[in-house]
Design a protein around this motif. Structure first.
Motif, PDB file in Angstrom:
ATOM      1  N   PHE A   1       0.854  -1.177   0.000  1.00 35.47           N
ATOM      2  CA  PHE A   1       0.000   0.000   0.000  1.00 35.47           C
ATOM      3  C   PHE A   1       0.894   1.232   0.000  1.00 35.47           C
ATOM      4  N   VAL A   2       0.302   2.390  -0.273  1.00 38.34           N
ATOM      5  CA  VAL A   2       1.053   3.639  -0.351  1.00 38.34           C
ATOM      6  C   VAL A   2       0.881   4.414   0.950  1.00 38.34           C
ATOM      7  N   LEU A   3       1.991   4.888   1.476  1.00 43.14           N
ATOM      8  CA  LEU A   3       2.027   5.713   2.675  1.00 43.14           C
ATOM      9  C   LEU A   3       2.532   7.090   2.267  1.00 43.14           C
ATOM     10  N   ALA A   4       1.725   8.117   2.463  1.00 41.05           N
ATOM     11  CA  ALA A   4       2.133   9.493   2.170  1.00 41.05           C
ATOM     12  C   ALA A   4       2.882  10.032   3.385  1.00 41.05           C
ATOM     13  N   ILE A   5       4.152  10.364   3.181  1.00 36.41           N
ATOM     14  CA  ILE A   5       4.991  10.772   4.308  1.00 36.41           C
ATOM     15  C   ILE A   5       6.095  11.699   3.805  1.00 36.41           C
ATOM     16  N   ASP A   6       6.650  12.477   4.701  1.00 34.99           N
ATOM     17  CA  ASP A   6       7.669  13.452   4.319  1.00 34.99           C
ATOM     18  C   ASP A   6       8.902  12.775   3.712  1.00 34.99           C
ATOM     19  N   GLN A   7       9.590  13.520   2.874  1.00 35.25           N
ATOM     20  CA  GLN A   7      10.720  13.001   2.111  1.00 35.25           C
ATOM     21  C   GLN A   7      11.849  12.464   3.000  1.00 35.25           C
ATOM     22  N   ASP A   8      12.173  13.151   4.084  1.00 35.52           N
ATOM     23  CA  ASP A   8      13.259  12.692   4.966  1.00 35.52           C
ATOM     24  C   ASP A   8      12.932  11.333   5.587  1.00 35.52           C
ATOM     25  N   THR A   9      11.706  11.177   6.071  1.00 40.45           N
ATOM     26  CA  THR A   9      11.299   9.900   6.657  1.00 40.45           C
ATOM     27  C   THR A   9      11.290   8.816   5.586  1.00 40.45           C
ATOM     28  N   LYS A  10      10.793   9.154   4.415  1.00 43.28           N
ATOM     29  CA  LYS A  10      10.767   8.203   3.306  1.00 43.28           C
ATOM     30  C   LYS A  10      12.164   7.668   3.019  1.00 43.28           C
ATOM     31  N   GLU A  11      13.129   8.545   2.871  1.00 45.54           N
ATOM     32  CA  GLU A  11      14.503   8.125   2.576  1.00 45.54           C
ATOM     33  C   GLU A  11      15.076   7.258   3.698  1.00 45.54           C
ATOM     34  N   MET A  12      14.812   7.632   4.952  1.00 38.67           N
ATOM     35  CA  MET A  12      15.304   6.862   6.090  1.00 38.67           C
ATOM     36  C   MET A  12      14.704   5.455   6.111  1.00 38.67           C
ATOM     37  N   LEU A  13      13.405   5.342   5.828  1.00 37.62           N
ATOM     38  CA  LEU A  13      12.746   4.039   5.848  1.00 37.62           C
ATOM     39  C   LEU A  13      13.270   3.134   4.736  1.00 37.62           C
ATOM     40  N   ILE A  14      13.441   3.678   3.549  1.00 40.33           N
ATOM     41  CA  ILE A  14      13.957   2.879   2.439  1.00 40.33           C
ATOM     42  C   ILE A  14      15.376   2.409   2.735  1.00 40.33           C
ATOM     43  N   GLU A  15      16.163   3.265   3.375  1.00 43.46           N
ATOM     44  CA  GLU A  15      17.545   2.916   3.700  1.00 43.46           C
ATOM     45  C   GLU A  15      17.637   1.888   4.828  1.00 43.46           C
ATOM     46  N   THR A  16      16.798   2.025   5.849  1.00 46.98           N
ATOM     47  CA  THR A  16      16.922   1.155   7.034  1.00 46.98           C
ATOM     48  C   THR A  16      16.112  -0.131   6.952  1.00 46.98           C
ATOM     49  N   ASP A  17      15.063  -0.158   6.105  1.00 47.89           N
ATOM     50  CA  ASP A  17      14.219  -1.363   6.019  1.00 47.89           C
ATOM     51  C   ASP A  17      13.656  -1.521   4.603  1.00 47.89           C
ATOM     52  N   PRO A  18      14.537  -1.773   3.622  1.00 41.76           N
ATOM     53  CA  PRO A  18      14.070  -1.883   2.235  1.00 41.76           C
ATOM     54  C   PRO A  18      13.182  -3.104   1.983  1.00 41.76           C
ATOM     55  N   ASP A  19      13.172  -4.074   2.900  1.00 43.17           N
ATOM     56  CA  ASP A  19      12.278  -5.217   2.741  1.00 43.17           C
ATOM     57  C   ASP A  19      10.825  -4.839   3.028  1.00 43.17           C
ATOM     58  N   SER A  20      10.621  -3.780   3.804  1.00 44.15           N
ATOM     59  CA  SER A  20       9.272  -3.312   4.125  1.00 44.15           C
ATOM     60  C   SER A  20       8.879  -2.074   3.330  1.00 44.15           C
ATOM     61  N   PHE A  21       9.808  -1.139   3.165  1.00 36.76           N
ATOM     62  CA  PHE A  21       9.524   0.163   2.572  1.00 36.76           C
ATOM     63  C   PHE A  21      10.316   0.306   1.274  1.00 36.76           C
ATOM     64  N   TRP A  22       9.616   0.618   0.178  1.00 37.66           N
ATOM     65  CA  TRP A  22      10.283   0.662  -1.115  1.00 37.66           C
ATOM     66  C   TRP A  22       9.550   1.619  -2.041  1.00 37.66           C
ATOM     67  N   GLN A  23      10.109   1.813  -3.227  1.00 42.01           N
ATOM     68  CA  GLN A  23       9.452   2.666  -4.210  1.00 42.01           C
ATOM     69  C   GLN A  23       9.756   2.189  -5.622  1.00 42.01           C
TER      70      GLN A  23
ATOM     71  N   PRO B   1       9.914   3.789  -9.742  1.00 43.68           N
ATOM     72  CA  PRO B   1      10.210   5.106 -10.330  1.00 43.68           C
ATOM     73  C   PRO B   1       9.021   6.074 -10.263  1.00 43.68           C
ATOM     74  N   HIS B   2       7.810   5.552 -10.266  1.00 41.66           N
ATOM     75  CA  HIS B   2       6.616   6.392 -10.181  1.00 41.66           C
ATOM     76  C   HIS B   2       6.621   7.275  -8.920  1.00 41.66           C
ATOM     77  N   TYR B   3       7.220   6.800  -7.841  1.00 35.55           N
ATOM     78  CA  TYR B   3       7.191   7.521  -6.560  1.00 35.55           C
ATOM     79  C   TYR B   3       8.443   8.360  -6.292  1.00 35.55           C
ATOM     80  N   HIS B   4       9.443   8.310  -7.163  1.00 35.97           N
ATOM     81  CA  HIS B   4      10.644   9.128  -6.982  1.00 35.97           C
ATOM     82  C   HIS B   4      10.263  10.608  -6.978  1.00 35.97           C
ATOM     83  N   GLY B   5      10.773  11.334  -5.991  1.00 34.67           N
ATOM     84  CA  GLY B   5      10.524  12.763  -5.893  1.00 34.67           C
ATOM     85  C   GLY B   5       9.161  13.126  -5.339  1.00 34.67           C
ATOM     86  N   TRP B   6       8.376  12.152  -4.961  1.00 43.57           N
ATOM     87  CA  TRP B   6       7.047  12.385  -4.421  1.00 43.57           C
ATOM     88  C   TRP B   6       7.029  11.940  -2.959  1.00 43.57           C
ATOM     89  N   PRO B   7       6.352  12.666  -2.074  1.00 42.75           N
ATOM     90  CA  PRO B   7       6.344  12.281  -0.655  1.00 42.75           C
ATOM     91  C   PRO B   7       5.423  11.102  -0.368  1.00 42.75           C
TER      92      PRO B   7
END
Length: 116
Positions: A48-70, A72-78
């Motif tokens: 599912f899609v979670l709308a969240i600020d860019q800093d948190t998004k980057e942190m989640l993708i970096e720390t837990d890529p098995d749960s949080f991912w994107q 190309p459609h979501y690049h640059g979008w919060p």
């Protein structure tokens, strides 16, 4: 605890000032007072899609890529994708709460002008 759209929606709807709605034609949960969606089904199966600020998004993708991912459609979008199969559903719930608070703090959505 296993996540699915129904359990994610139930959790989100238990937060203050929320209601079921749509976002880009997909089921969503929004902040009632400002019309901002903070979760919606999206297009990617198993997430599912979670709308969240860019800093948190980057942190989640970096720390837990098995749960949080994107994609190309979501690049640059919060917003980012969250897998229902996350091994840490408590963290997913915490991020839903954070997304709720972030969306609730934003101004009301202004209606779009009709195309002519």
């Amino acid at each position: 605890m296993s996540l699915d759209w129904d359990s994610v929606t139930a959790f989100a709807l238990a937060l203050p000032d929320t209601g079921i709605s749509t976002s880009y034609g997909s089921p969503a949960v929004k902040i009632v007072s400002n019309g901002r969606a903070f979760i919606h089904t999206g297009r990617e199966a198993g997430s599912f899609v979670l709308a969240i600020d860019q800093d948190t998004k980057e942190m989640l993708i970096e720390t837990d890529p098995d749960s949080f991912w994107q994609t190309p459609h979501y690049h640059g979008w919060p917003g980012l994708l969250v897998r229902y199969g996350s091994s840490d559903p408590e963290r997913v719930h915490a991020m839903i709460e954070r997304a709720h608070d972030w969306a609730a703090a934003k101004p009301e959505v202004k209606p779009r002008k009709a195309k002519q």
